[in-house]
Design a protein around this motif. Structure first.
Motif, PDB file in Angstrom:
ATOM      1  N   ILE A 211      40.784   0.554  58.571  1.00 36.94           N
ATOM      2  CA  ILE A 211      39.462   1.361  58.515  1.00 36.94           C
ATOM      3  C   ILE A 211      38.325   0.837  57.691  1.00 36.94           C
ATOM      4  O   ILE A 211      38.611   0.566  56.580  1.00 36.94           O
ATOM      5  N   ASP A 212      37.198   0.375  58.333  1.00 35.09           N
ATOM      6  CA  ASP A 212      36.289  -0.183  57.531  1.00 35.09           C
ATOM      7  C   ASP A 212      34.720   0.428  58.104  1.00 35.09           C
ATOM      8  O   ASP A 212      34.044  -0.013  58.747  1.00 35.09           O
ATOM      9  N   PRO A 213      34.701   1.718  57.726  1.00 39.42           N
ATOM     10  CA  PRO A 213      33.460   2.418  58.014  1.00 39.42           C
ATOM     11  C   PRO A 213      32.347   2.143  57.382  1.00 39.42           C
ATOM     12  O   PRO A 213      32.510   1.238  56.299  1.00 39.42           O
ATOM     13  N   CYS A 255      27.527   7.750  57.742  1.00 42.57           N
ATOM     14  CA  CYS A 255      26.310   7.211  56.846  1.00 42.57           C
ATOM     15  C   CYS A 255      25.538   8.389  56.192  1.00 42.57           C
ATOM     16  O   CYS A 255      24.499   8.492  55.909  1.00 42.57           O
ATOM     17  N   THR A 256      26.295   9.694  56.253  1.00 43.02           N
ATOM     18  CA  THR A 256      25.526  10.957  56.053  1.00 43.02           C
ATOM     19  C   THR A 256      26.691  11.599  54.740  1.00 43.02           C
ATOM     20  O   THR A 256      27.592  11.285  54.479  1.00 43.02           O
ATOM     21  N   THR A 257      25.678  12.644  54.308  1.00 44.98           N
ATOM     22  CA  THR A 257      26.659  13.694  53.345  1.00 44.98           C
ATOM     23  C   THR A 257      27.971  14.270  53.636  1.00 44.98           C
ATOM     24  O   THR A 257      28.811  14.831  53.333  1.00 44.98           O
ATOM     25  N   ALA A 258      27.927  14.029  55.291  1.00 47.60           N
ATOM     26  CA  ALA A 258      29.157  14.578  55.939  1.00 47.60           C
ATOM     27  C   ALA A 258      30.575  13.421  55.773  1.00 47.60           C
ATOM     28  O   ALA A 258      31.459  13.790  56.455  1.00 47.60           O
ATOM     29  N   ALA A 259      30.334  12.272  55.341  1.00 48.99           N
ATOM     30  CA  ALA A 259      31.069  11.196  55.286  1.00 48.99           C
ATOM     31  C   ALA A 259      32.386  11.727  54.659  1.00 48.99           C
ATOM     32  O   ALA A 259      33.597  11.351  55.363  1.00 48.99           O
ATOM     33  N   THR A 260      32.730  12.398  53.522  1.00 48.04           N
ATOM     34  CA  THR A 260      34.087  12.555  53.044  1.00 48.04           C
ATOM     35  C   THR A 260      34.599  13.588  54.012  1.00 48.04           C
ATOM     36  O   THR A 260      35.822  13.439  54.213  1.00 48.04           O
ATOM     37  N   GLU A 261      34.129  14.584  54.595  1.00 47.37           N
ATOM     38  CA  GLU A 261      34.714  15.524  55.451  1.00 47.37           C
ATOM     39  C   GLU A 261      35.218  14.729  56.783  1.00 47.37           C
ATOM     40  O   GLU A 261      36.230  15.233  57.467  1.00 47.37           O
ATOM     41  N   ASP A 288      19.432   4.429  46.422  1.00 45.11           N
ATOM     42  CA  ASP A 288      20.150   5.608  46.950  1.00 45.11           C
ATOM     43  C   ASP A 288      20.735   5.277  48.428  1.00 45.11           C
ATOM     44  O   ASP A 288      21.944   5.815  49.139  1.00 45.11           O
ATOM     45  N   ARG A 289      20.059   4.333  49.255  1.00 44.94           N
ATOM     46  CA  ARG A 289      20.372   3.824  50.503  1.00 44.94           C
ATOM     47  C   ARG A 289      21.891   3.196  50.330  1.00 44.94           C
ATOM     48  O   ARG A 289      22.393   3.080  51.212  1.00 44.94           O
ATOM     49  N   SER A 290      21.948   2.303  49.388  1.00 44.41           N
ATOM     50  CA  SER A 290      23.202   1.330  49.018  1.00 44.41           C
ATOM     51  C   SER A 290      24.450   2.122  48.687  1.00 44.41           C
ATOM     52  O   SER A 290      25.430   1.693  48.618  1.00 44.41           O
ATOM     53  N   ASN A 291      24.298   3.235  47.888  1.00 44.20           N
ATOM     54  CA  ASN A 291      25.389   3.914  47.421  1.00 44.20           C
ATOM     55  C   ASN A 291      26.380   4.373  48.398  1.00 44.20           C
ATOM     56  O   ASN A 291      26.008   4.961  49.407  1.00 44.20           O
ATOM     57  N   ALA A 292      27.532   4.256  48.066  1.00 37.14           N
ATOM     58  CA  ALA A 292      28.603   4.336  48.988  1.00 37.14           C
ATOM     59  C   ALA A 292      28.645   6.034  48.990  1.00 37.14           C
ATOM     60  O   ALA A 292      28.466   6.848  48.048  1.00 37.14           O
ATOM     61  N   LYS A 293      29.044   6.560  50.148  1.00 29.51           N
ATOM     62  CA  LYS A 293      28.877   8.031  50.551  1.00 29.51           C
ATOM     63  C   LYS A 293      30.661   8.690  50.273  1.00 29.51           C
ATOM     64  O   LYS A 293      30.371  10.117  50.261  1.00 29.51           O
ATOM     65  N   LEU A 300      40.968   8.659  47.068  1.00 25.81           N
ATOM     66  CA  LEU A 300      42.683   8.842  46.363  1.00 25.81           C
ATOM     67  C   LEU A 300      43.106  10.091  46.753  1.00 25.81           C
ATOM     68  O   LEU A 300      44.178  10.140  46.933  1.00 25.81           O
ATOM     69  N   ARG A 301      42.222  11.129  46.681  1.00 26.35           N
ATOM     70  CA  ARG A 301      42.983  12.698  46.822  1.00 26.35           C
ATOM     71  C   ARG A 301      43.402  12.636  48.557  1.00 26.35           C
ATOM     72  O   ARG A 301      44.452  13.064  48.851  1.00 26.35           O
ATOM     73  N   ILE A 302      42.500  12.273  49.342  1.00 26.32           N
ATOM     74  CA  ILE A 302      42.671  12.424  50.797  1.00 26.32           C
ATOM     75  C   ILE A 302      43.845  11.415  51.043  1.00 26.32           C
ATOM     76  O   ILE A 302      44.807  11.769  51.923  1.00 26.32           O
ATOM     77  N   LEU A 303      43.830  10.103  50.722  1.00 28.51           N
ATOM     78  CA  LEU A 303      45.026   9.194  50.973  1.00 28.51           C
ATOM     79  C   LEU A 303      46.249   9.735  50.367  1.00 28.51           C
ATOM     80  O   LEU A 303      47.414   9.574  50.965  1.00 28.51           O
ATOM     81  N   GLY A 304      46.255  10.096  49.173  1.00 30.15           N
ATOM     82  CA  GLY A 304      47.417  10.563  48.454  1.00 30.15           C
ATOM     83  C   GLY A 304      48.101  11.666  48.991  1.00 30.15           C
ATOM     84  O   GLY A 304      49.306  12.107  48.867  1.00 30.15           O
ATOM     85  N   ARG A 305      47.417  12.444  50.102  1.00 30.22           N
ATOM     86  CA  ARG A 305      48.162  13.564  50.826  1.00 30.22           C
ATOM     87  C   ARG A 305      48.966  13.080  51.804  1.00 30.22           C
ATOM     88  O   ARG A 305      49.744  13.609  52.432  1.00 30.22           O
ATOM     89  N   LYS A 306      48.466  11.703  52.377  1.00 27.17           N
ATOM     90  CA  LYS A 306      49.217  11.138  53.502  1.00 27.17           C
ATOM     91  C   LYS A 306      50.111  10.199  53.217  1.00 27.17           C
ATOM     92  O   LYS A 306      51.092   9.976  54.128  1.00 27.17           O
TER      93      LYS A 306
END
Length: 342
Positions: A211-213, A255-261, A288-293, A300-306
């Motif tokens: 995964i390289d989003p 690329c948006t604020t919905a990235a984590t979801e 702001d444009r460069s900051n990771a979303k 770590l939380r999301i992968l840790g559940r997997k």
């Protein structure tokens, strides 16, 4: 025999390209991920990472059609007639005075001279006509489109992407296509997709999913709209100084604020033994444009559940438009060995 140049998969400029990080990526996979059969690259971009895993069954996917068609050119399961591709490339390099067409009407003296635009339009139309008439196979069509895109990218009057063109630039370089050095016979089980990764993983099984989003707010369809336009060849209306087409259906949630979801949903639907995520440490750096979303905490939380998670790090030089004082950048690999192994 007419002379011709060749091109490699590494010949293309692209934001976030991981070609220089391949030794790091392959080392982690070799040391940590034994015995898997299918390598799925679901945000494949130019296909640089997939090119290091051709000894596996490859599944590539990208939301951009221009990337999909290049990945199909390099990795597609179809065989092709190399001499035919050479003959087309030699023919295209010899054409001149191509007249008016979609490209001259919309892009003359912007990213390319009017003459080069005429040649691009002529070549792209001829590829499509040859395919419709049965003179080119699907993979031969893809190889010639890829050859054209690579040739365009090499001489475009840009700073590496197409958000703007360099005004007053000289158009000295000719458009010269190369013959892609693609394997004639790839693994017959290889598959290439052009869709939303979140939808694809619902029906995909693989040994390793890479995964390289997109990391930040820079939409790839904005940066590469012209290549996307030529690859699709739907001849849409373009607008604005940068001559962009409607891209509303090509935007990535990553690329948006919905990235984590989106990331959480993606991971939940993956069926694989290993998940390998590339993600840099730009969450608190740059502008702001460069900051990771997606934050490290969320990853770590999301992968840790997997599954069980390991993190590997490699220093690199980040892309910057010159507005950020960025130091100590690192590309990280988050390796998740899934609890429910496939």
């Amino acid at each position: 025999m007419e002379a011709y140049k060749t091109s490699l998969i590494s010949s293309r400029r692209y934001l976030g390209n991981k070609y220089k990080l391949l030794p790091f990526i392959t080392r982690v996979v070799e040391e940590e991920c034994p015995d898997f059969h299918v390598f799925a690259d679901i945000f494949a971009g130019t296909g640089a990472v997939s090119s290091a895993f051709t000894d596996h069954v490859l599944v590539t996917n990208d939301l951009m059609y221009s990337n999909y068609i290049c990945n199909f050119a390099w990795f597609g399961a179809e065989t092709y007639d190399r001499q035919k591709v050479i003959d087309y490339v030699v023919k295209y390099n010899q054409v001149s005075d191509c007249g008016e067409n979609y490209m001259t009407r919309n892009f003359a003296d912007t990213y390319f001279s009017k003459e080069v635009c005429g040649k691009i339009g002529y070549i792209r139309e001829d590829i499509e006509e040859s395919y419709r008439d049965g003179r080119l196979s699907g993979r031969e069509r893809a190889l010639l489109i890829a050859s054209l895109l690579y040739a365009m990218d090499k001489i475009a009057a840009t700073c590496g992407h197409y958000d703007a063109y360099r005004k007053g630039a000289s158009f000295d370089a000719p458009l010269e296509l190369g013959v892609p050095q693609a394997n004639i016979r790839n693994n017959p089980e290889n598959r290439c997709f052009n869709e939303d990764a979140n939808e694809l993983v619902k029906r995909l099984r693989a040994g390793l999913v890479y995964i390289d989003p997109p990391y930040n707010s820079r939409q790839y369809c904005d940066a590469y709209h012209l290549l996307e336009n030529v690859a699709r060849w739907e001849k849409p209306e373009v607008f604005g100084v940068a001559k962009k087409m409607d891209r509303s259906g090509m935007k990535s949630r990553y690329c948006t604020t919905a990235a984590t979801e989106a990331f959480e949903s993606l991971i939940g639907d993956i069926k694989a033994r290993y998940i390998l995520l590339s993600y840099n440490n730009m969450a608190e750096k740059g502008n702001d444009r460069s900051n990771a979303k997606i934050s490290d905490e969320s990853i770590l939380r999301i992968l840790g559940r997997k599954g069980t998670v390991k993190v590997f790090e490699e220093s690199y030089r980040a892309f910057s438009a010159g507005k950020s004082d960025i130091s100590e950048n690192a590309e990280r690999l988050f390796l998740c060995t899934c609890f429910d192994e496939v």
